[in-house]
Design a protein around this motif. Structure first.
Motif, PDB file in Angstrom:
ATOM      1  N   LEU A  33      72.712 -33.359 -26.651  1.00  0.00           N
ATOM      2  CA  LEU A  33      73.026 -34.710 -26.485  1.00  0.00           C
ATOM      3  C   LEU A  33      71.959 -35.417 -25.767  1.00  0.00           C
ATOM      4  O   LEU A  33      72.077 -36.595 -25.655  1.00  0.00           O
ATOM      5  N   THR A  36      69.639 -38.806 -27.037  1.00  0.00           N
ATOM      6  CA  THR A  36      70.346 -39.261 -28.273  1.00  0.00           C
ATOM      7  C   THR A  36      70.568 -40.768 -28.317  1.00  0.00           C
ATOM      8  O   THR A  36      70.953 -41.110 -27.241  1.00  0.00           O
ATOM      9  N   PHE A  38      73.103 -42.988 -28.699  1.00  0.00           N
ATOM     10  CA  PHE A  38      74.485 -43.104 -29.119  1.00  0.00           C
ATOM     11  C   PHE A  38      74.844 -44.437 -29.470  1.00  0.00           C
ATOM     12  O   PHE A  38      75.863 -44.496 -30.227  1.00  0.00           O
ATOM     13  N   GLY A  61      74.750 -33.092 -32.819  1.00  0.00           N
ATOM     14  CA  GLY A  61      75.440 -33.229 -31.560  1.00  0.00           C
ATOM     15  C   GLY A  61      76.679 -32.382 -31.198  1.00  0.00           C
ATOM     16  O   GLY A  61      76.483 -30.991 -31.231  1.00  0.00           O
ATOM     17  N   LYS A  65      80.946 -36.347 -30.527  1.00  0.00           N
ATOM     18  CA  LYS A  65      79.894 -36.892 -29.668  1.00  0.00           C
ATOM     19  C   LYS A  65      78.624 -37.063 -30.579  1.00  0.00           C
ATOM     20  O   LYS A  65      78.427 -36.094 -31.270  1.00  0.00           O
ATOM     21  N   GLY A  66      77.866 -37.995 -30.079  1.00  0.00           N
ATOM     22  CA  GLY A  66      76.587 -38.012 -30.874  1.00  0.00           C
ATOM     23  C   GLY A  66      76.860 -38.182 -32.377  1.00  0.00           C
ATOM     24  O   GLY A  66      77.528 -38.964 -33.037  1.00  0.00           O
ATOM     25  N   ASN A  87      78.441 -27.508 -33.291  1.00  0.00           N
ATOM     26  CA  ASN A  87      79.419 -28.239 -33.565  1.00  0.00           C
ATOM     27  C   ASN A  87      80.446 -27.684 -34.497  1.00  0.00           C
ATOM     28  O   ASN A  87      79.732 -27.739 -35.707  1.00  0.00           O
TER      29      ASN A  87
END
Length: 235
Positions: A33, A36, A38, A61, A65-66, A87
């Motif tokens: 992350l 990144t 976002f 990510g 998230k991300g 992930n």
């Protein structure tokens, strides 16, 4: 900043995401992350016009998230990168046939993007020789060693994250958050830079500028805040 800055390249995330087209290929900076963009990822997740995206990034990510958000919203068609197993949503989507995945070793993807930005069509490398990742690739022998040909990587869009920009769009980065971002800024037709702060021209140390403004088309302000060294959504 005690006065209004003239920033021709500044756009809202919503304005910036409107430049992304359905089916686009997108380079996205970040390592885990760290580094990144976002805010721009959130903007993509909240619209329906640009889907079927091919994302080229080190990873996707983390769960929710991300880039992991775009998995849950169904915006991704394909992911090109080197490390997806952090992930579980990416692994699940691939198993269910909902996501295409192309694995590229981490050093190879970094060099492929760098080559794309430098106008180099391809290069030979020893990494992955003799493995499934080498299947279908041209192989040559140099000095008695086997090498495979890897084509350079470019995309129509790059989403990158920097610490600061000046009003022209020159960028500086924060430590390891620099990661893939500078090279991705050179290898896309449209570069959208998400930043924490914008300053006047001349306020950035010229020796610290990594990405010259000529590479940056759009600047977006980060809508996250840093707490304990980690970016979190503002409450």
């Amino acid at each position: 900043m005690d006065h209004v800055l003239d920033i021709p390249k500044l756009r809202t995330p919503e304005e910036a995401v409107s430049l992304i087209k359905d089916g686009d290929s997108i380079l996205v900076g970040g390592f885990g992350l760290c580094g990144t963009p976002f805010t721009m990822i959130d903007a993509i997740a909240e619209q329906d016009e640009a889907r079927n995206l091919t994302v080229i990034s080190n990873n996707l990510g983390e769960p929710g998230k991300g880039l992991g958000k775009l998995l849950l919203t169904g915006h991704l068609k394909k992911a090109v990168g080197s490390y997806f197993t952090t992930n579980r949503d990416a692994v699940k989507a691939w198993k269910n046939g909902e996501l295409e995945i192309e694995l590229i070793p981490q050093g190879t993807i970094a060099e492929a993007v760098r080559a794309g930005g430098a106008g180099i069509a391809g290069f030979y490398i020893k990494t992955a020789v003799g493995t499934k990742l080498a299947e279908g690739k041209e192989e040559r022998v140099f000095n008695g060693e086997r090498y495979i040909l890897v084509e350079a990587i470019r995309a129509r869009v790059a989403l990158i994250k920097a610490l600061k920009a000046d009003t022209l769009g020159n960028l500086v980065y924060s430590r390891t958050a620099r990661n893939f971002n500078p090279m991705m800024a050179t290898a896309a037709d449209l570069v959208i830079a998400e930043v924490d702060e914008i300053v006047e021209v001349g306020e950035l140390d010229a020796e610290s500028i990594v990405t010259p403004h000529i590479y940056v088309d759009v600047v977006v302000m980060n809508r996250y805040e840093k707490r304990g060294g980690v970016y979190v959504e503002k409450q």
